[in-house]
Design a protein around this motif. Structure first.
Motif, short mmCIF file in Angstrom:
data_model
loop_
_atom_site.label_atom_id
_atom_site.label_comp_id
_atom_site.label_asym_id
_atom_site.label_seq_id
_atom_site.Cartn_x
_atom_site.Cartn_y
_atom_site.Cartn_z
N TRP A 160 -41.17 16.55 -40.31
CA TRP A 160 -41.18 16.05 -41.68
C TRP A 160 -41.43 14.56 -41.60
N LYS A 161 -41.79 13.97 -42.73
CA LYS A 161 -42.06 12.53 -42.72
C LYS A 161 -40.80 11.75 -43.09
N PRO A 162 -40.43 10.82 -42.25
CA PRO A 162 -39.23 10.04 -42.57
C PRO A 162 -39.29 9.44 -43.97
N GLU A 163 -40.50 9.03 -44.41
CA GLU A 163 -40.58 8.38 -45.72
C GLU A 163 -40.36 9.36 -46.88
N ASP A 164 -40.45 10.67 -46.57
CA ASP A 164 -40.18 11.66 -47.62
C ASP A 164 -38.69 11.89 -47.85
N MET A 165 -37.89 11.41 -46.92
CA MET A 165 -36.46 11.65 -47.01
C MET A 165 -35.82 10.56 -47.88
N VAL A 166 -35.31 10.95 -49.01
CA VAL A 166 -34.69 9.97 -49.90
C VAL A 166 -33.18 10.21 -49.95
N ILE A 167 -32.48 9.20 -49.58
CA ILE A 167 -31.01 9.32 -49.56
C ILE A 167 -30.45 8.85 -50.89
N GLU A 168 -29.87 9.76 -51.60
CA GLU A 168 -29.35 9.43 -52.95
C GLU A 168 -27.85 9.18 -52.91
N PHE A 219 -31.46 12.94 -37.25
CA PHE A 219 -31.52 13.23 -38.68
C PHE A 219 -32.01 14.65 -38.90
N GLU A 220 -31.32 15.35 -39.79
CA GLU A 220 -31.81 16.68 -40.16
C GLU A 220 -31.91 16.76 -41.67
N PRO A 221 -33.09 17.21 -42.14
CA PRO A 221 -33.27 17.29 -43.59
C PRO A 221 -32.12 18.03 -44.29
N GLU A 222 -31.54 18.99 -43.58
CA GLU A 222 -30.44 19.75 -44.18
C GLU A 222 -29.22 18.87 -44.49
N ASP A 223 -29.11 17.74 -43.74
CA ASP A 223 -28.00 16.83 -44.02
C ASP A 223 -28.01 16.36 -45.47
N LEU A 224 -29.21 16.25 -46.02
CA LEU A 224 -29.31 15.77 -47.41
C LEU A 224 -28.76 16.81 -48.38
N ASP A 248 -26.37 18.89 -47.70
CA ASP A 248 -24.91 18.79 -47.59
C ASP A 248 -24.40 17.58 -48.37
N ARG A 249 -25.17 16.49 -48.28
CA ARG A 249 -24.75 15.27 -48.96
C ARG A 249 -24.65 15.48 -50.47
N LYS A 250 -25.55 16.31 -50.98
CA LYS A 250 -25.52 16.59 -52.43
C LYS A 250 -24.24 17.32 -52.82
N ARG A 251 -23.65 18.01 -51.84
CA ARG A 251 -22.41 18.73 -52.13
C ARG A 251 -21.18 17.96 -51.66
N TRP A 252 -21.31 16.63 -51.63
CA TRP A 252 -20.22 15.77 -51.13
C TRP A 252 -18.87 16.12 -51.76
N GLY A 253 -18.89 16.26 -53.08
CA GLY A 253 -17.64 16.54 -53.80
C GLY A 253 -17.00 17.84 -53.34
N GLU A 254 -17.82 18.85 -53.17
CA GLU A 254 -17.30 20.15 -52.71
C GLU A 254 -16.72 20.04 -51.30
N PHE A 255 -17.42 19.30 -50.46
CA PHE A 255 -16.91 19.12 -49.10
C PHE A 255 -15.56 18.40 -49.12
#
Lengths: 278, 278
Positions: A270-278, B203-208, B210-217
């Motif tokens: 995947w492209k690192p730049e596609d990963m957006v950390i919210e 980094f794993e895209p799946e981490d994102l 999980d991050r979206k479910r921070w509250g549940e975690f």
């Protein structure tokens, strides 16, 4: 640093070439041939550098998760197996390095073939397994202490070579190290264990019985090193009377072995730049 | 050093008492409450001291060969599990410390009960086993990602407590550590992985997801910490936004745990003075 360049040759200087006939009595266990300086601060700085490089290489090995690395360490009692494991291998990420100490096989282990317990401990991808003693005890100790008939340990030369060939073909980098100490140096180290209450537990009366058979052990080891060094799993005979030199040489051998793997950090899909950390 | 004395209280300050109800949202992940100085050189000197003490204690654990020590580390992604294992546990003899990282269970593992693969990795006498993730993922991940019906993970609270009780009764010292980071700190660390080619592989895209479910975690972890902290296997919630503080606290928790074992070097059954090295 000149000394740094010289030490790079450690792998070749101390490697046993396939077919080479070894007589341990002819080798200088206090050799520091690659070392041109006598200043302690210098070799301790250099070790520091080497361990940092090793750590970076191991990190890449773990990240790539492609190669397996097996390190076999053999030596006489008090030869520095534990010290070497502590000093050189504790510099790396403990998650990627497993040190396995093999003791005399217990009853269940003896009820299998001699490679059964060894095979269970080989490294998986990305990992370094360090064997403190190994399947080579099943030749050396069995021979010198006459635990099984001669034909049993003689057959095992072939079996260890075949086993290591299989491991190598399946992607395992194998590094074998014999820490070579003199009988005098062993005597001093055993005495030091007796003199220090915190080291007393490492001393075993049986060590003295083995020490009495020093000559037989040297003969057995000489044969072993002559017969089981291969292209894919070479022995290195490391002069080990001086601990600092032993550590430098072992670190360098490890560095050279890992460098040969030509590792890369794994590519991501995947492209690192596609990963957006919210 | 005053700071040195204060940090000794780490075990009690961050321990979860049996029955205590935890709400992670109420805890300060950047706490450095035990620390009275802001000078970096001081805490790095102190860590150095602590790691030296830990090393000596682990050496004694190994020498005595009597107690088993199990350390469980849990955290959100980028919470510092790997860093903590590297920094704190690499100070010890690698021969006596095995770090085991548990990933998502593969097919064979899933075909057994959830404790099967865990049990295989528990420490033997004299050893420290460090679990980077553990059987607690089989509650947390299963719950938040809805991998199995609710009753499955709910039953497991009981099963982990029972399993740990058995281990403790059989001579295992259990230390459980939750590295508590904030969502903001996680964001920065994930971004740092994206920005550094040498860290990208972590980094794993799946981490994102999980991050979206921070509250549940946080809810799942709060319940878990409230329900599975026992006298014989207590959880510690370690503020982990500041890596240096996290390392100090984890080192101190380990030191305190090992001190409680009241270890002795093993007695030998012979007299040192009778041993003559020839």
């Amino acid at each position: 640093m000149i000394t740094g360049m010289l030490i790079d040759e450690a792998s070749t200087r101390y490697r046993v070439e396939p077919g080479q006939v070894i007589d341990l009595n002819m080798l200088d266990s206090s050799d520091k041939g690659l070392w041109v300086s006598g200043v302690k601060a210098e070799h301790s700085d250099l070790l520091h550098e080497k361990l940092a490089e090793l750590k970076a290489l191991q990190n890449q090995l773990f990240a790539e998760g492609k190669h397996k690395v097996l390190v076999v360490i053999q030596a006489m009692d008090a030869g520095g197996k534990d010290g070497c494991a502590k000093k050189v291998f504790s510099s790396m990420d403990p998650q990627g390095v497993h040190v396995k100490a093999f003791k005399a096989p217990h009853e269940e282990e003896l009820s299998y073939d001699f490679l059964w317990r060894i095979h269970k401990a080989v490294p998986q991808k990305g990992m370094i397994a360090v064997f403190n003693r190994s399947h080579y005890e099943d030749i050396i100790a069995v021979r010198v202490k006459r635990l099984f008939p001669e034909q049993v340990w003689k057959n095992r030369y072939r079996h260890v070579i075949d086993f290591e060939k299989m491991l190598a073909d399946e992607g395992t980098k194998i590094v074998k190290i014999f820490l070579n100490i003199s009988k005098e140096e062993q005597g001093e180290r055993l005495q030091a264990r007796l003199d220090d209450p915190a080291k007393l537990w490492k001393f075993e009366p049986e060590d003295l019985a083995d020490r009495k058979r020093w000559g037989e052990f040297m003969e057995a080891y000489s044969d072993l090193l002559s017969r089981t060094s291969t292209d894919y799993a070479p022995w290195h005979i490391v002069p080990a009377d001086r601990k600092w030199y032993r550590n430098l040489v072992v670190a360098q051998i490890m560095i050279n072995a890992l460098r040969e793997l030509d590792m890369k950090f794994p590519e991501v899909k995947w492209k690192p730049e596609d990963m957006v950390i919210e």
